[in-house]
Design a protein around this motif. Structure first.
Motif, PDB file in Angstrom:
ATOM      1  N   HIS A  49       0.855  -1.175   0.000  1.00 51.41           N
ATOM      2  CA  HIS A  49       0.000   0.000   0.000  1.00 51.41           C
ATOM      3  C   HIS A  49       0.893   1.228   0.000  1.00 51.41           C
ATOM      4  CE1 HIS A  49      -3.386  -2.590   0.886  1.00 51.41           C
ATOM      5  NE2 HIS A  49      -2.624  -3.165   1.782  1.00 51.41           N
ATOM      6  N   ALA A  50       0.601   2.180  -0.858  1.00 46.97           N
ATOM      7  CA  ALA A  50       1.420   3.381  -0.940  1.00 46.97           C
ATOM      8  C   ALA A  50       0.538   4.609  -0.811  1.00 46.97           C
ATOM      9  CB  ALA A  50       2.167   3.420  -2.269  1.00 46.97           C
ATOM     10  N   GLY A 119     -13.712  -4.738  -5.223  1.00 44.81           N
ATOM     11  CA  GLY A 119     -12.323  -5.172  -5.136  1.00 44.81           C
ATOM     12  C   GLY A 119     -11.285  -4.072  -5.007  1.00 44.81           C
ATOM     13  N   TRP A 120     -11.694  -2.841  -4.794  1.00 46.11           N
ATOM     14  CA  TRP A 120     -10.728  -1.750  -4.642  1.00 46.11           C
ATOM     15  C   TRP A 120     -11.256  -0.710  -3.663  1.00 46.11           C
ATOM     16  CZ3 TRP A 120     -12.378   3.143  -5.961  1.00 46.11           C
ATOM     17  CH2 TRP A 120     -13.536   3.225  -6.725  1.00 46.11           C
ATOM     18  N   LEU A 133      -4.862   4.377  -3.278  1.00 41.76           N
ATOM     19  CA  LEU A 133      -5.826   3.645  -4.095  1.00 41.76           C
ATOM     20  C   LEU A 133      -5.262   2.252  -4.264  1.00 41.76           C
ATOM     21  CD1 LEU A 133      -8.322   3.409  -5.946  1.00 41.76           C
ATOM     22  CD2 LEU A 133      -6.927   4.369  -7.779  1.00 41.76           C
ATOM     23  N   ASP A 134      -5.915   1.267  -3.660  1.00 40.10           N
ATOM     24  CA  ASP A 134      -5.382  -0.090  -3.650  1.00 40.10           C
ATOM     25  C   ASP A 134      -6.442  -1.117  -3.988  1.00 40.10           C
ATOM     26  OD1 ASP A 134      -2.599   0.209  -2.821  1.00 40.10           O
ATOM     27  OD2 ASP A 134      -3.414   0.938  -0.931  1.00 40.10           O
ATOM     28  N   GLU A 135      -5.971  -2.226  -4.498  1.00 40.60           N
ATOM     29  CA  GLU A 135      -6.835  -3.386  -4.700  1.00 40.60           C
ATOM     30  C   GLU A 135      -7.026  -4.037  -3.340  1.00 40.60           C
ATOM     31  OE1 GLU A 135      -8.126  -3.979  -7.700  1.00 40.60           O
ATOM     32  OE2 GLU A 135      -6.978  -2.281  -8.442  1.00 40.60           O
ATOM     33  N   ASP A 136      -8.241  -4.502  -3.064  1.00 42.71           N
ATOM     34  CA  ASP A 136      -8.494  -5.176  -1.801  1.00 42.71           C
ATOM     35  C   ASP A 136      -7.734  -6.495  -1.771  1.00 42.71           C
ATOM     36  OD1 ASP A 136     -10.171  -3.078  -1.223  1.00 42.71           O
ATOM     37  OD2 ASP A 136     -12.001  -4.169  -1.681  1.00 42.71           O
ATOM     38  N   PRO A 137      -7.080  -6.803  -0.638  1.00 44.09           N
ATOM     39  CA  PRO A 137      -6.236  -7.996  -0.582  1.00 44.09           C
ATOM     40  C   PRO A 137      -6.995  -9.308  -0.791  1.00 44.09           C
ATOM     41  CG  PRO A 137      -6.204  -6.816   1.519  1.00 44.09           C
ATOM     42  CD  PRO A 137      -7.055  -6.050   0.575  1.00 44.09           C
TER      43      PRO A 137
END
Length: 141
Positions: A49-50, A119-120, A133-137
């Protein structure tokens, strides 16, 4: 090191160029007073995650709003929520665009803006100008 990076370091948030530790020791180790940080471009690793700042945070917001619009057009559910300083949640009008959302965030003293879909997840702290902004793990994108 800018003021935000210093504050995050004092709170124990790890720099992006350091991997997350797998386990923690029960005794808390004192952290060094000043940790030299070399600024590098953000590179996401699988499952990483950034947080980005400034214009990149706004670009992340615009990307999240575009993804949300596509999901809604395709008949899937998406949402945009704000959390005020007092903890109350408000529904955000995501269709109105990034500039309108940022203006609403300022007027309503939003602490966080959260936009999500299948999913995000996008999270932004508008007053600090940081976002992710990340994809759900669990879904893997």
């Amino acid at each position: 090191m800018d003021e935000f990076a210093r504050m995050m370091s004092m709170e124990g948030v790890r720099p992006l160029d350091r991997r997350k530790e797998k386990s923690r020791s029960p005794a808390k180790q004192p952290s060094p007073a000043v940790d030299p940080v070399v600024e590098r471009p953000v590179v996401l690793e699988q499952g990483g995650h950034a947080w980005v700042t400034g214009s990149r945070a706004r670009t992340a917001l615009e990307t999240a709003l575009e993804r949300l619009a596509v999901e809604i057009r395709n008949g899937r559910r998406g949402w945009a929520t704000g959390i005020q300083q007092n903890g109350k949640t408000v529904t955000l009008a995501a269709s109105s665009g990034a500039a309108s959302l940022l203006g609403a965030a300022d007027r309503q003293s939003l602490r966080l803006m959260i936009v999500g879909g299948g999913g995000w997840t996008f999270v932004m702290h508008p007053m600090m100008g940081v976002a992710t902004l990340d994809e759900d793990p669990l879904t893997g994108g």
